[in-house]
Design a protein around this motif. Structure first.
Motif, short mmCIF file in Angstrom:
data_model
loop_
_atom_site.label_atom_id
_atom_site.label_comp_id
_atom_site.label_asym_id
_atom_site.label_seq_id
_atom_site.Cartn_x
_atom_site.Cartn_y
_atom_site.Cartn_z
N HIS A 1 23.39 36.09 -62.33
CA HIS A 1 23.43 35.64 -63.72
C HIS A 1 22.25 34.73 -64.04
CE1 HIS A 1 24.95 34.04 -67.52
NE2 HIS A 1 24.63 32.83 -67.05
N LEU A 2 21.99 33.77 -63.18
CA LEU A 2 20.91 32.82 -63.44
C LEU A 2 19.53 33.47 -63.40
CD1 LEU A 2 22.33 29.83 -61.40
CD2 LEU A 2 22.02 29.89 -63.88
N ILE A 3 19.42 34.56 -62.66
CA ILE A 3 18.14 35.28 -62.60
C ILE A 3 17.96 36.19 -63.81
CG2 ILE A 3 16.80 37.02 -61.34
CD1 ILE A 3 18.12 35.92 -58.76
N THR A 4 18.99 36.97 -64.13
CA THR A 4 18.80 38.06 -65.08
C THR A 4 19.37 37.84 -66.47
OG1 THR A 4 20.83 39.23 -64.42
CG2 THR A 4 18.83 39.70 -63.16
N ASP A 5 20.35 36.94 -66.61
CA ASP A 5 21.07 36.85 -67.88
C ASP A 5 21.03 35.47 -68.52
OD1 ASP A 5 21.95 39.53 -67.66
OD2 ASP A 5 23.53 38.88 -66.29
N SER A 6 20.22 34.57 -68.00
CA SER A 6 20.24 33.21 -68.49
C SER A 6 18.83 32.72 -68.79
CB SER A 6 20.87 32.29 -67.43
OG SER A 6 20.74 30.94 -67.78
N THR A 7 18.71 31.91 -69.83
CA THR A 7 17.44 31.26 -70.14
C THR A 7 17.50 29.76 -69.83
OG1 THR A 7 18.12 30.91 -72.44
CG2 THR A 7 16.88 32.92 -71.94
N GLU A 8 18.63 29.29 -69.29
CA GLU A 8 18.81 27.85 -69.08
C GLU A 8 18.05 27.37 -67.84
OE1 GLU A 8 23.02 27.19 -68.41
OE2 GLU A 8 23.12 29.14 -67.42
N THR A 9 17.88 26.07 -67.77
CA THR A 9 17.31 25.44 -66.58
C THR A 9 18.05 24.14 -66.34
OG1 THR A 9 15.25 24.80 -65.46
CG2 THR A 9 15.49 24.14 -67.77
N GLY A 10 18.12 23.72 -65.08
CA GLY A 10 18.86 22.52 -64.74
C GLY A 10 20.36 22.72 -64.79
N ALA A 11 20.83 23.95 -64.62
CA ALA A 11 22.25 24.26 -64.69
C ALA A 11 22.87 24.34 -63.29
CB ALA A 11 22.49 25.57 -65.43
N TYR A 12 24.19 24.16 -63.24
CA TYR A 12 24.96 24.22 -62.00
C TYR A 12 26.20 25.03 -62.31
CZ TYR A 12 27.72 22.12 -58.09
OH TYR A 12 28.49 21.88 -56.97
N ARG A 13 26.32 26.22 -61.72
CA ARG A 13 27.42 27.09 -62.11
C ARG A 13 27.87 27.96 -60.95
NH1 ARG A 13 27.09 30.54 -66.66
NH2 ARG A 13 28.58 31.83 -65.53
N ASP A 14 29.12 28.44 -61.08
CA ASP A 14 29.62 29.49 -60.20
C ASP A 14 29.86 30.73 -61.06
OD1 ASP A 14 32.02 29.05 -61.55
OD2 ASP A 14 33.06 28.22 -59.80
N ARG A 15 30.53 31.71 -60.51
CA ARG A 15 30.69 32.97 -61.25
C ARG A 15 31.53 32.81 -62.51
NH1 ARG A 15 35.10 36.47 -59.98
NH2 ARG A 15 33.64 38.23 -60.09
N ASP A 16 32.29 31.74 -62.61
CA ASP A 16 33.16 31.53 -63.77
C ASP A 16 32.54 30.64 -64.84
OD1 ASP A 16 35.31 33.09 -62.72
OD2 ASP A 16 35.81 31.41 -61.40
N GLY A 17 31.40 30.00 -64.55
CA GLY A 17 30.78 29.16 -65.56
C GLY A 17 30.26 27.86 -64.99
N ASP A 18 29.96 26.91 -65.88
CA ASP A 18 29.35 25.64 -65.48
C ASP A 18 30.33 24.80 -64.66
OD1 ASP A 18 27.00 26.23 -66.81
OD2 ASP A 18 27.63 25.27 -68.67
N LEU A 19 29.75 24.03 -63.72
CA LEU A 19 30.54 23.16 -62.85
C LEU A 19 30.22 21.70 -63.14
CD1 LEU A 19 30.13 25.02 -59.44
CD2 LEU A 19 32.17 24.98 -60.89
N PRO A 20 31.16 20.80 -62.88
CA PRO A 20 30.85 19.36 -63.01
C PRO A 20 29.99 18.90 -61.85
CG PRO A 20 33.05 19.65 -62.11
CD PRO A 20 32.55 21.05 -62.46
N TRP A 21 29.08 18.00 -62.13
CA TRP A 21 28.20 17.50 -61.08
C TRP A 21 28.95 16.55 -60.16
CZ3 TRP A 21 23.65 19.85 -60.51
CH2 TRP A 21 23.15 20.57 -61.61
#
Length: 236
Positions: free
Chosen positions: A216-236
């Motif tokens: 997802h982070l390679i092909t489907d996202s334009t974000e940077t500085g994100a932390y996520r698993d397959r279900d979405g963003d995670l808390p730091w």
């Protein structure tokens, strides 16, 4: 740049690629049309894994400058740039009683899981900066999340060694700092979750599920500085 433009990165390199998360990441990127360099310490196992998924093998030990420099030289000579770097090579470290951990135990884990990531990133940074859309995915873990540690409903609240957890927390912070300092590239953290690999003793979901966040982070996202698993963003 829209997400569709990330669908087929031209040149990618995946460290720790001879098995588990790394191998499945390489397989999936090849299937998307990428030229993939599967990097591994062991030449025989790495070459066999690369042949299995249709990737190109390059020997790389993230703990060794000469090995990393040789891998950079290979990609430079053959491609002249790098679009995607997946920093994946890592170890869990020893599992001991809390009284018995040593400074040497921590040094070994940090050398591979943190120093190795930084070594590889900086060695390939000039090639990444030759890409029109450079992307770095650092494979981390929810075990490095302070937020998940304090959620009693999550396995991360109890699982993992303090050494492994500390190394992944370090990767999380390195990622967001580099993402801010280098706004011309996408630099993110992926958490595979509990995935059935050697590191987990075969427990958890499939390696395909474990690599969803990476893809997802390679092909489907334009974000940077994100932390996520397959279900979405995670808390730091």
């Amino acid at each position: 740049m829209n997400a569709q433009q990330h669908a087929a990165p031209r040149v990618a390199l995946v460290t720790g690629g001879n098995k588990g998360i790394g191998l499945e990441t390489a397989r999936r990127l090849v299937a998307k049309g990428a030229t993939v360099y599967l990097a591994a310490r062991d030449a025989d196992r790495g070459a066999a894994a690369a042949a299995e998924v249709g990737a190109r093998f390059v020997q790389l030990d993230s703990r060794d400058d000469a090995s990393v420099d040789a891998a950079v030289a290979t990609v430079t000579a053959e491609q002249g740039h790098l679009d995607v770097l997946v920093n994946n090579a890592g170890i869990t470290g020893p599992l001991r009683d809390a009284h018995d951990y040593t400074a040497d135990d921590l040094s070994e884990v940090l050398e591979t899981n943190v120093v190795g990531y930084v070594r590889v990133f900086h060695a390939f940074l000039p090639l990444l900066e030759q890409s029109a859309d450079p992307c770095v995915v650092n494979v981390s873990s929810g075990i490095g999340s302070f937020g998940l540690f304090h959620d009693p409903e999550r396995i991360e609240a109890t699982a993992g060694t303090p050494l492994y957890g500390a190394s992944k927390a370090a990767i999380n912070m390195l990622t967001v700092r580099y993402a801010r300092l280098l706004p011309g590239m996408r630099i993110n953290v992926a958490d595979p979750g509990m995935t059935a690999t050697d590191l987990s003793g075969g427990r958890g979901h499939s390696v395909t599920d474990g690599t969803d966040a990476i893809l997802h982070l390679i092909t489907d996202s334009t974000e940077t500085g994100a932390y996520r698993d397959r279900d979405g963003d995670l808390p730091w």
